[in-house]
Design a protein around this motif. Structure first.
Motif, PDB file in Angstrom:
ATOM      1  N   VAL A   1       0.805  -1.217   0.000  1.00 20.01           N
ATOM      2  CA  VAL A   1       0.000   0.000   0.000  1.00 20.01           C
ATOM      3  C   VAL A   1       0.845   1.279   0.000  1.00 20.01           C
ATOM      4  O   VAL A   1       0.343   2.355  -0.297  1.00 20.01           O
ATOM      5  N   ASP A   2       2.111   1.188   0.338  1.00 21.95           N
ATOM      6  CA  ASP A   2       3.031   2.318   0.257  1.00 21.95           C
ATOM      7  C   ASP A   2       4.430   1.741   0.078  1.00 21.95           C
ATOM      8  O   ASP A   2       4.739   0.684   0.632  1.00 21.95           O
ATOM      9  N   ASN A   3       5.239   2.417  -0.723  1.00 25.50           N
ATOM     10  CA  ASN A   3       6.547   1.846  -1.019  1.00 25.50           C
ATOM     11  C   ASN A   3       7.652   2.892  -1.004  1.00 25.50           C
ATOM     12  O   ASN A   3       7.397   4.090  -1.005  1.00 25.50           O
ATOM     13  N   ARG A   4       8.869   2.381  -0.998  1.00 28.00           N
ATOM     14  CA  ARG A   4      10.067   3.211  -1.094  1.00 28.00           C
ATOM     15  C   ARG A   4      11.006   2.560  -2.107  1.00 28.00           C
ATOM     16  O   ARG A   4      12.186   2.331  -1.852  1.00 28.00           O
ATOM     17  N   PHE A   5      10.450   2.255  -3.278  1.00 30.62           N
ATOM     18  CA  PHE A   5      11.197   1.539  -4.310  1.00 30.62           C
ATOM     19  C   PHE A   5      12.454   2.282  -4.755  1.00 30.62           C
ATOM     20  O   PHE A   5      13.510   1.672  -4.903  1.00 30.62           O
ATOM     21  N   SER A   6      12.358   3.584  -4.981  1.00 25.27           N
ATOM     22  CA  SER A   6      13.530   4.346  -5.438  1.00 25.27           C
ATOM     23  C   SER A   6      14.662   4.291  -4.423  1.00 25.27           C
ATOM     24  O   SER A   6      15.819   4.041  -4.774  1.00 25.27           O
ATOM     25  N   GLU A   7      14.315   4.516  -3.159  1.00 24.02           N
ATOM     26  CA  GLU A   7      15.328   4.480  -2.099  1.00 24.02           C
ATOM     27  C   GLU A   7      15.923   3.083  -1.956  1.00 24.02           C
ATOM     28  O   GLU A   7      17.134   2.921  -1.788  1.00 24.02           O
ATOM     29  N   ALA A   8      15.065   2.064  -2.026  1.00 26.11           N
ATOM     30  CA  ALA A   8      15.517   0.677  -1.891  1.00 26.11           C
ATOM     31  C   ALA A   8      16.471   0.303  -3.025  1.00 26.11           C
ATOM     32  O   ALA A   8      17.499  -0.343  -2.802  1.00 26.11           O
ATOM     33  N   LEU A   9      16.143   0.729  -4.235  1.00 23.80           N
ATOM     34  CA  LEU A   9      17.004   0.441  -5.379  1.00 23.80           C
ATOM     35  C   LEU A   9      18.359   1.137  -5.232  1.00 23.80           C
ATOM     36  O   LEU A   9      19.402   0.538  -5.508  1.00 23.80           O
ATOM     37  N   THR A  10      18.346   2.369  -4.756  1.00 25.98           N
ATOM     38  CA  THR A  10      19.597   3.089  -4.513  1.00 25.98           C
ATOM     39  C   THR A  10      20.438   2.358  -3.474  1.00 25.98           C
ATOM     40  O   THR A  10      21.649   2.164  -3.665  1.00 25.98           O
TER      41      THR A  10
END
Length: 144
Positions: free
Chosen positions: A2-11
């Motif tokens: 329902v909420d993500n931090r994909f950009s930060e996780a990929l970095t």
């Protein structure tokens, strides 16, 4: 989810990969971080800094956590990379992961079925192999 931090996780994952490739991670760091680079998710009722923590209540619709819960901090310290938070039943109280904000989480293999509650979002993510680790907080109290 329902909420993500994909950009930060990929970095974060790319930084770890670059350090491994360059040989900049010691054996000691590997042993101290047994989950180094491993992605994980948690229930939406878990405080994960910057992510929704509504408990499925419309009155908390825009509420974002301003800190990480202790067990999220511990998993991150062990090298885990937080991807995001998953659907729950309203206030974690019901047998289905359904709430007025995100709706009903369905079984990824049979959408005529639910995934249960309160951690149904985690169950769905794990069943669909969308996350290798799903953290759920269970409060255990001693009854005297």
């Amino acid at each position: 989810m329902v909420d993500n931090r994909f950009s930060e996780a990929l970095t974060e994952a790319r930084q770890i990969d670059e350090r491994i490739k360059a040989g900049n991670i010691s054996d000691k760091e590997f042993s101290e971080k047994p989950f180094l680079g491993v992605p994980f998710t948690s229930k939406e009722s878990t405080y994960c800094k910057g992510l929704s923590v509504t408990f499925g209540l419309k009155t908390r619709l825009n509420y974002k956590a301003d800190f990480d819960a202790d067990y999220i901090k511990a998993f991150k310290k062990a090298g885990g990379i937080l991807l995001g938070v998953t659907n729950i039943s309203q206030f974690n109280l019901w047998p289905e992961s359904d709430n007025p904000i995100y709706g009903l989480t369905k079984n990824p293999y049979d959408i005529t079925r639910t995934v249960g509650g309160s951690a149904g979002g985690e169950a769905c993510m794990l069943a669909a192999a969308a996350t290798p680790i799903g953290l759920v907080h269970v409060i255990i109290s001693k009854v005297s």
